[in-house]
Design an enzyme around this catalytic site. Structure first.
Site, short mmCIF file in Angstrom:
data_model
loop_
_atom_site.label_atom_id
_atom_site.label_comp_id
_atom_site.label_asym_id
_atom_site.label_seq_id
_atom_site.Cartn_x
_atom_site.Cartn_y
_atom_site.Cartn_z
N GLY A 88 -10.61 9.39 -14.49
CA GLY A 88 -9.24 9.08 -14.92
C GLY A 88 -9.23 8.39 -16.27
O GLY A 88 -8.41 7.51 -16.54
N ASP A 137 -11.17 18.11 -11.78
CA ASP A 137 -10.18 17.50 -10.89
C ASP A 137 -10.99 16.88 -9.75
O ASP A 137 -11.79 17.59 -9.10
CB ASP A 137 -9.24 18.60 -10.38
CG ASP A 137 -8.11 18.06 -9.52
OD1 ASP A 137 -8.35 17.18 -8.67
OD2 ASP A 137 -6.97 18.55 -9.67
N VAL A 138 -10.81 15.59 -9.49
CA VAL A 138 -11.66 14.94 -8.47
C VAL A 138 -11.47 15.53 -7.07
O VAL A 138 -12.29 15.31 -6.18
CB VAL A 138 -11.46 13.40 -8.42
CG1 VAL A 138 -11.88 12.74 -9.72
CG2 VAL A 138 -10.03 13.02 -8.05
N ASN A 164 -11.70 5.30 -10.89
CA ASN A 164 -10.36 4.87 -11.30
C ASN A 164 -9.30 5.96 -11.07
O ASN A 164 -8.13 5.63 -10.84
CB ASN A 164 -10.43 4.47 -12.79
CG ASN A 164 -9.05 4.39 -13.42
OD1 ASN A 164 -8.31 3.45 -13.16
ND2 ASN A 164 -8.69 5.37 -14.24
N SER A 181 -6.02 -1.67 -5.12
CA SER A 181 -4.64 -2.06 -5.51
C SER A 181 -4.19 -3.19 -4.60
O SER A 181 -4.70 -3.32 -3.48
CB SER A 181 -3.70 -0.87 -5.34
OG SER A 181 -2.35 -1.28 -5.48
N TYR A 189 0.65 5.83 0.15
CA TYR A 189 -0.10 5.28 -1.00
C TYR A 189 -0.87 4.04 -0.53
O TYR A 189 -2.07 3.89 -0.82
CB TYR A 189 0.84 4.94 -2.17
CG TYR A 189 0.08 4.32 -3.34
CD1 TYR A 189 -0.88 5.06 -4.04
CD2 TYR A 189 0.28 3.00 -3.72
CE1 TYR A 189 -1.61 4.49 -5.08
CE2 TYR A 189 -0.44 2.42 -4.77
CZ TYR A 189 -1.38 3.18 -5.44
OH TYR A 189 -2.12 2.61 -6.47
N LYS A 247 -5.00 3.29 -0.40
CA LYS A 247 -5.69 2.15 -1.03
C LYS A 247 -6.32 1.23 0.04
O LYS A 247 -7.33 0.59 -0.24
CB LYS A 247 -4.72 1.40 -1.95
CG LYS A 247 -4.35 2.19 -3.21
CD LYS A 247 -5.58 2.48 -4.10
CE LYS A 247 -5.24 3.15 -5.41
NZ LYS A 247 -6.41 3.41 -6.27
N PRO A 287 -5.44 -4.22 -8.86
CA PRO A 287 -4.35 -4.66 -9.72
C PRO A 287 -3.02 -4.70 -8.98
O PRO A 287 -2.78 -3.94 -8.03
CB PRO A 287 -4.31 -3.58 -10.81
CG PRO A 287 -5.57 -2.78 -10.65
CD PRO A 287 -5.94 -2.88 -9.21
N GLY A 288 -2.14 -5.58 -9.47
CA GLY A 288 -0.72 -5.50 -9.10
C GLY A 288 -0.04 -4.56 -10.09
O GLY A 288 -0.65 -3.58 -10.53
#
Ligand code: NDP
Ligand code: 8X3
Length: 251
Positions: free
Chosen positions: A11, A59-60, A86, A139, A152, A156, A182-183
């Site tokens: 990414g 493409d992963v 990522n 996340s 989602y 995560k 991350p936020g």
């Protein structure tokens, strides 16, 4: 090689991945991975002024492609020190009974299965050389479930479990595993989540100063440059105005 350490970043073509590619170019040779050929070319042209750069276009979600591209690396480039998992996105923000199956597939296939495919083939090299460092981008959504976050968040939370599992299983192979959570980070993330609805995307960040990709890239750089005996195993990074997934101090 101009730098003696190698980082592979998925990414790399946008947001956190692009910032991380820039940030790590000081100390690492880079394998930049992504789907956007033009962007990969532009990034590699600019960063190759500072370090050795190669690009892998895949493409992963496509496991055959992932395997072929990673195993096509020359022996020099197979000597990967750091893998930054990522690539990922949210698709949609809907009550679970209104969610689109295609969005669910995309999130599970990219954020969970894609991360696993890339890790599997890179780990073959790391285990052979008995060293390495995997950084998984989790996340805050992998620590707290929020309204309409359902799948989602599930993807995560899965990354969170995978990071813990990797750390345990790879311990005897001398491989560090770190997860960075991350936020809110203002990248292309919300445009993807809201299918290019600029107004909805802007509303996510309105009235606050969110993190930017460079903020997370600096944290990643700190984590990968720690002394050999130190592993930052799990770190959550929030904007000052964010206290939790849903508590935000908007002006
Ligand atoms: P961006 O949308 O800016 O970047 C996402 C990157 O992932 C792009 O390079 C994108 O490539 C790539 N990608 C997506 N799907 C695939 C795929 N199937 N195969 C290969 N590459 C793919 O978002 P961010 O930089 O914000 O997101 C990066 C990571 O950070 C994600 O894992 C996200 O979940 C996580 N994160 C983001 C937060 C935020 O608020 N922004 C907060 C917490 C975590 P392409 O352009 O080709 O789609
Ligand atoms: C991205 C952060 O809060 O939009 O992972 O889920 S959030």
């Amino acid at each position: 090689m101009k730098k003696n350490k190698i980082a592979l970043i998925t990414g790399a073509t946008s947001g956190i991945g692009e910032s991380t590619s820039n940030e790590l170019s000081d100390k690492f040779s880079l394998i930049l991975c992504g789907r956007n050929k033009k962007k990969l070319y532009e990034l590699s042209s600019s960063l190759s002024k500072k370090t050795d750069v190669i690009t892998l276009e895949f493409d992963v979600r496509e496991k055959k492609d992932v395997r072929e591209k990673i195993s096509s690396l020359s022996d020099d480039w197979k000597n990967i020190d750091v893998l930054i998992n990522n690539a990922g996105n949210a698709h949609g923000l809907d009550f679970i009974y209104e969610g689109e199956i295609e969005d669910w597939d995309m999130m599970i296939d990219t954020n969970v299965k894609g991360l696993l495919y890339v890790s599997k083939y890179v780990l073959d090299f790391m285990i052979k050389k008995n060293s390495g460092h995997i950084i998984n981008i989790g996340s805050i959504a992998g620590k707290e479930v929020y309204l309409k976050g359902n799948i989602y968040c599930a993807s995560k939370f899965a990354v969170d479990a995978i990071s813990n599992g990797m750390r345990i299983d790879l311990n005897k192979h001398n491989i560090k595993v770190s997860q960075i959570n991350p936020g809110l980070v203002e990248t292309n993330f919300s445009m993807v989540r809201f299918k290019n609805d600029q107004k909805r995307s802007n509303s996510v960040y309105s009235g606050l100063k969110p993190l930017i990709g460079d903020d997370i890239a600096k944290v990643i750089s700190y984590v990968v440059n720690c002394p050999e005996n130190v592993n930052i195993s799990d770190i959550t990074v929030l904007a000052k105005s964010q206290a939790s997934s849903t508590v935000l101090n908007r002006k």
